[in-house]
Design an enzyme around this catalytic site. Structure first.
Site, mmCIF file in Angstrom:
data_model
loop_
_atom_site.group_PDB
_atom_site.id
_atom_site.type_symbol
_atom_site.label_atom_id
_atom_site.label_comp_id
_atom_site.label_asym_id
_atom_site.label_seq_id
_atom_site.Cartn_x
_atom_site.Cartn_y
_atom_site.Cartn_z
ATOM 1 N N HIS B 69 0.870 -1.185 0.000
ATOM 2 C CA HIS B 69 0.000 0.000 0.000
ATOM 3 C C HIS B 69 0.901 1.227 0.000
ATOM 4 O O HIS B 69 1.704 1.428 0.916
ATOM 5 C CB HIS B 69 -0.924 0.004 1.224
ATOM 6 C CG HIS B 69 -2.029 -0.996 1.126
ATOM 7 N ND1 HIS B 69 -2.512 -1.707 2.207
ATOM 8 C CD2 HIS B 69 -2.780 -1.408 0.053
ATOM 9 C CE1 HIS B 69 -3.493 -2.501 1.820
ATOM 10 N NE2 HIS B 69 -3.671 -2.340 0.515
ATOM 11 N N GLU B 72 1.861 3.852 2.926
ATOM 12 C CA GLU B 72 2.340 3.370 4.233
ATOM 13 C C GLU B 72 3.857 3.426 4.263
ATOM 14 O O GLU B 72 4.547 2.403 4.333
ATOM 15 C CB GLU B 72 1.767 1.969 4.489
ATOM 16 C CG GLU B 72 0.237 2.027 4.579
ATOM 17 C CD GLU B 72 -0.464 0.667 4.495
ATOM 18 O OE1 GLU B 72 0.216 -0.370 4.536
ATOM 19 O OE2 GLU B 72 -1.715 0.655 4.374
ATOM 20 N N ARG B 127 -3.267 4.792 -2.156
ATOM 21 C CA ARG B 127 -3.108 3.449 -1.563
ATOM 22 C C ARG B 127 -2.873 2.381 -2.628
ATOM 23 O O ARG B 127 -2.057 1.477 -2.458
ATOM 24 C CB ARG B 127 -4.368 3.133 -0.767
ATOM 25 C CG ARG B 127 -4.582 1.686 -0.330
ATOM 26 C CD ARG B 127 -5.960 1.567 0.318
ATOM 27 N NE ARG B 127 -6.427 0.220 0.502
ATOM 28 C CZ ARG B 127 -6.364 -0.452 1.649
ATOM 29 N NH1 ARG B 127 -5.829 0.108 2.719
ATOM 30 N NH2 ARG B 127 -6.842 -1.683 1.740
ATOM 31 N N HIS B 196 2.857 -3.523 6.763
ATOM 32 C CA HIS B 196 1.918 -2.432 6.495
ATOM 33 C C HIS B 196 2.022 -1.404 7.624
ATOM 34 O O HIS B 196 2.789 -1.548 8.547
ATOM 35 C CB HIS B 196 0.477 -2.961 6.484
ATOM 36 C CG HIS B 196 0.128 -3.837 5.339
ATOM 37 N ND1 HIS B 196 -0.607 -3.402 4.248
ATOM 38 C CD2 HIS B 196 0.397 -5.143 5.107
ATOM 39 C CE1 HIS B 196 -0.774 -4.394 3.411
ATOM 40 N NE2 HIS B 196 -0.181 -5.469 3.898
ATOM 41 N N GLU B 270 1.212 -4.620 11.125
ATOM 42 C CA GLU B 270 0.780 -3.229 10.946
ATOM 43 C C GLU B 270 1.686 -2.426 11.880
ATOM 44 O O GLU B 270 1.587 -2.543 13.096
ATOM 45 C CB GLU B 270 -0.701 -3.046 11.333
ATOM 46 C CG GLU B 270 -1.694 -3.684 10.379
ATOM 47 C CD GLU B 270 -2.018 -2.805 9.169
ATOM 48 O OE1 GLU B 270 -1.407 -1.718 9.017
ATOM 49 O OE2 GLU B 270 -2.872 -3.207 8.360
#
Lengths: 94, 309
Positions: B69, B72, B127, B196, B270
């Site tokens: 993405h 990020e 994104r 991410h 994440e």
């Protein structure tokens, strides 16, 4: 580059399925041009939404009328972007 | 960083990241090579770094995926730091040395190059990929909904204007197909980790169903150990659990595809933070984030080393 003057990021705390549904309806309203940073999911996780400056008042009004608890996590998105840009340019200069 | 001019504590354009990848490979030719695995929609190269101490082409391997993405940025930044860390610590740190003795590591720091360039040139909050959708004014598909794992299922959209548009068919995005083809041709990957941001979570399959993965208990143990190791550096707390119930249903994800295709140790990180800066994590947090993430990655890789199947 695209600018985000006046845009803010809201954090909305959802407590049940009904609130998630209301929030999903809000997010899906085309005219508000909202952008989801963190999607509605389980009840103990907040939802982060980027709200363009032109939609701040209607979104606040909606959240208040629906009893949805929220806070503004990023008040000045463009300032953060400008800082980041400045840093990158400074680094490239070095 | 002391010997070169690449500042690991800063965000960089794609060209600078690719140049640094080349530098790392040039500096450590007996350990690292930069491999082109394909081209993007806009014809940019897709490069991975292969870390290998030899032993043949089909050695057990680990895939580290980052930057799928585009916005990020801490993901790409952590990945290139990790690349430098691996070469720096090889033959100095017993853990990474023993890991590389048994397995190869493939690191893809920028899984979505077109998207990344777009975040730098036009829209910092982009994104998706930058592929054209026939008949639509909207561009791109979500490259983490485009894998062949319950494709077009819950948590995706068939609307090209959606941030979670799944694409026209599985692997329609050439960036996804390049990775899928490489991994399938190799045939001996044991671990797939996708980086991410943001939220500080460490998750494992599934994202497409609430059904428990057959290896869920072991993956949960490994993830908890990794989160503990990560937290040991600066106290950064991560939540651990299966994707579907920890965040939300998400079909067509890389990690679910990897798991369903025999890659048991499949995890999603994440990274920082929990929302104060979100996607706009200041560069001052790159190195602290990368250092703590490394401890988590090492924990997982050590487990893979000790549990090859």
């Amino acid at each position: 580059r695209d600018k985000f003057f006046g845009d803010q990021v809201f954090r909305i705390n959802v407590r049940n399925g009904d609130e998630i549904r209301k929030l999903t309806e809000l997010v899906n309203s085309d005219h508000l041009k909202l952008s989801v940073w963190k999607s509605p999911s389980t009840f103990d996780r907040p939802v982060d939404i980027l709200v363009p400056s032109v939609s701040l008042l209607p979104v606040k009004s909606f959240l208040k009328s629906q009893g949805l608890d929220y806070s503004v996590t990023i008040e000045d998105l463009q300032a953060l972007l400008d800082n980041e840009d400045e840093e990158m340019q400074h680094n490239e200069g070095i | 960083e002391r010997s070169g001019d690449f500042n690991y504590g800063a965000y960089h354009p794609l060209e600078a990241i690719y140049h640094e990848m080349d530098s790392i490979a040039t500096d450590f030719p007996e350990l690292v090579s930069r491999v082109k695995i394909g081209e993007t929609f806009e014809k940019r190269p897709m490069y991975v770094l292969k870390f290998s101490t030899g032993g043949g082409k089909k050695r057990p391997a680990i895939w580290l995926n980052a930057g799928i993405h585009a916005r990020e940025w801490i993901s790409q930044a952590t990945a290139i730091w990790t690349a430098r860390k691996i070469v720096t610590d090889y033959k100095k740190d017993p853990a990474i040395t023993s890991i590389l003795k048994k397995v190869d590591i493939f690191l893809l720091p920028v899984a979505n190059p077109d998207g990344y360039v777009y975040t730098q040139s036009q829209n910092r909050l982009w994104r998706k990929t930058r592929s054209r959708n026939p008949g639509s004014r909207c561009v791109g598909a979500d490259p983490n909904r485009n894998w062949n794992a319950s494709f077009a299922g819950e948590g995706t959209s068939d609307n090209p204007c959606s941030e979670v548009y799944h694409g026209s068919h599985p692997n329609s995005e050439v960036e996804v197909k390049s990775v899928v083809d490489f991994i399938q041709k190799h045939g001996n990957f044991k671990c797939f980790i996708d980086l991410h941001s943001y939220s500080q979570l460490l998750m494992y399959p599934y994202g497409y169903t609430v059904k428990k993965a057959p290896d869920a208990e072991e993956l949960d143990d490994v993830a908890r150990n990794a989160a503990q190791a990560l937290a040991s550096l600066s106290g950064t707390k991560y939540r651990v659990g299966p994707t579907c119930t920890t965040v939300y249903p998400a079909s067509g994800s890389s990690v679910d595809w990897a798991y369903d295709n025999g890659i048991k140790y499949a995890f999603t990180f994440e990274l920082r933070d929990t929302g104060y800066y979100g996607f706009l994590l200041p560069a001052s947090q790159i190195i602290p984030t990368a250092e703590e993430t490394w401890l988590g990655l090492k924990t997982i890789m050590e487990h893979v080393r000790d549990h090859l199947y």
